[in-house]
Motif scaffolding. Sequence first.
Motif, PDB file in Angstrom:
ATOM      1  N   UNK A   1       0.978  -1.409  -0.049  1.00  0.00           N
ATOM      2  CA  UNK A   1       0.080  -0.090  -0.045  1.00  0.00           C
ATOM      3  C   UNK A   1       0.755   1.300  -0.041  1.00  0.00           C
ATOM      4  N   UNK A   2       1.952   1.218   0.587  1.00  0.00           N
ATOM      5  CA  UNK A   2       2.862   2.219   0.764  1.00  0.00           C
ATOM      6  C   UNK A   2       4.024   2.182  -0.052  1.00  0.00           C
ATOM      7  N   UNK A   3       4.915   1.074  -0.177  1.00  0.00           N
ATOM      8  CA  UNK A   3       6.093   1.375  -0.949  1.00  0.00           C
ATOM      9  C   UNK A   3       5.711   1.010  -2.467  1.00  0.00           C
ATOM     10  N   UNK A   4       4.855  -0.038  -2.829  1.00  0.00           N
ATOM     11  CA  UNK A   4       4.679  -0.515  -4.165  1.00  0.00           C
ATOM     12  C   UNK A   4       4.408   0.999  -5.052  1.00  0.00           C
ATOM     13  N   UNK A   5       3.491   1.863  -4.612  1.00  0.00           N
ATOM     14  CA  UNK A   5       3.314   2.996  -5.396  1.00  0.00           C
ATOM     15  C   UNK A   5       4.231   3.910  -5.516  1.00  0.00           C
ATOM     16  N   UNK A   6       4.798   4.255  -4.273  1.00  0.00           N
ATOM     17  CA  UNK A   6       5.817   5.180  -4.477  1.00  0.00           C
ATOM     18  C   UNK A   6       6.980   4.674  -5.203  1.00  0.00           C
TER      19      UNK A   6
ATOM     20  N   UNK B   1       6.658  11.647  -5.669  1.00  0.00           N
ATOM     21  CA  UNK B   1       7.133  12.281  -4.555  1.00  0.00           C
ATOM     22  C   UNK B   1       7.983  11.492  -3.584  1.00  0.00           C
ATOM     23  N   UNK B   2       7.942   9.987  -3.605  1.00  0.00           N
ATOM     24  CA  UNK B   2       8.821   9.586  -2.736  1.00  0.00           C
ATOM     25  C   UNK B   2       7.801   8.851  -1.696  1.00  0.00           C
ATOM     26  N   UNK B   3       8.727   8.353  -0.581  1.00  0.00           N
ATOM     27  CA  UNK B   3       8.046   7.803   0.482  1.00  0.00           C
ATOM     28  C   UNK B   3       6.787   8.367   1.226  1.00  0.00           C
ATOM     29  N   UNK B   4       6.653   9.602   0.956  1.00  0.00           N
ATOM     30  CA  UNK B   4       5.338  10.446   1.384  1.00  0.00           C
ATOM     31  C   UNK B   4       4.151  10.326   0.522  1.00  0.00           C
ATOM     32  N   UNK B   5       4.540   9.601  -0.518  1.00  0.00           N
ATOM     33  CA  UNK B   5       3.256   9.611  -1.598  1.00  0.00           C
ATOM     34  C   UNK B   5       1.865   9.295  -0.988  1.00  0.00           C
ATOM     35  N   UNK B   6       1.883   8.203  -0.593  1.00  0.00           N
ATOM     36  CA  UNK B   6       0.583   7.637   0.088  1.00  0.00           C
ATOM     37  C   UNK B   6      -0.301   8.748   1.019  1.00  0.00           C
TER      38      UNK B   6
END
Length: 450
Positions: A31-36, A289-294
């Motif tokens: 949920x967090x890593x794959x998208x970013x 945007x990196x790790x903050x994307x979600x």
Amino acid sequence: MAEQSSIHGLWRSRWLFILAAAGSAVGLGNIWKFPYITGENGGGAFVLVYLLCIALIGVPVMIAEVLLGRTGRQSPINTMTAIAKDQQVNPAWAGIGWMGALSGFLILSFYSVIAGWALNYVCTTAMGVLDGVSAAQSGETFSALLASPLTLLFWHSAFMLLTLAIVSRGVNKGLESAIKLLMPMLFALLALLLAYAFTLEGFWQGFDFLFSFDLNKLSSDGVIVALGHAFFTLSLGLGAIMAYGAYMPANVSIGKTVLLVGLLDTLVALVAGLIIFAIVFSNGLEPSAGPGLLFQTLPVAFGQMPFGTLVGSLFFILVAFAAWSSSISLAEPVVAWAVESLGMSRMRAAIVVGLVAWVLGLGTILSFNLWSDVTLFGKTIFATLDFLTANILLPLGGLLIAVFVGWRMKASDVQTEADMGSGVLYALWRVTLRYIAPLGIAFVLYNGLK
Ligand code: TRP
């Protein structure tokens, strides 16, 4: 040497193993890593390589890992020691277990910090802080969170305690009861959000970003990140799945079960990607945007939709839950080992493991603020830990597992335990495990690190 049970207990049914393994696999990675990382690596081509890695390397290695666990019926370290002895090969193969323990501590340390972000967002969303925020304001809220070591510390500590609470209660009382409730809720909420994303004008643009590929956009860095993520998202290469395999009832088919877990995990990642990129493109946000994307994108959507405060709070609760059912599997291999070999109680083992990971987590917390210019090879502490574990240690662990099961164990023992018959499926698995997976991993690691 196949034992029928483990001292830690067994999953009560095939479904519970599936839920537990899926609970471990589906987490922040999806949920967090794959998208970013998809955003950072340009979209479609990266997704394609990732899917290939899952199918050709991840799934075969996962079958091997479950098989090792179920053969040994102990913590990964003791399982590897016992199987190496039983197969009369070099005892150094137990190193797979030791290396996994190290990766487990390192991943748990930063995983808990990021899961803490989700806990923080449960509160801010529920309190209405994010109601109607613009993309810019949402970005500022996120930056403010990262800038505050104490807030991060508070949520990191809270999440680590949650993890310990489950691991200390053991397989049946702790792990099973938590997972039975959480996983179905997560799937339902993702479906709801997907329906919402579908109504946004940017949905198809997001779809294109994920699925239309331009191989020129892919760097060799992207390939190693894709492979590393295949391991990370399936919880492979560290012994987590080996530990869960040790609690798998003997009459369950490993192959079918693993396929289902792999499919579920991939589905959740792709759905999360569709949701997030629909929001990104509908609001003119930056995919890279990196790790903050979600955390920067979703509040914008929640702020606009009806019942956004409710849906938003629920969503972040579920992200935290998904992370929770994963973090317990990061701690389980070492905790089980400490129970078996140091004679500790589960409670004490969980506390010690949690404490070590908690202290290590301070490095990640500080890397977002006070120590943001402390770097190793140009990466912050968090980025270094992430790279070292996902892109090096896990693939290396997977390589060793593939070679061990594919080349060092007696084929007849492997075939009996795999219980896939002697048909096409078994042959396919053997070939991918012996040739494609090791060569693929070695090639990517070599190119990526060169
Ligand atoms: N797979 C989890 C996720 O995607 C993280 C995780 C849990 C993990 N256990 C693991 C990663 C073991 C590697 C190894 O969020």
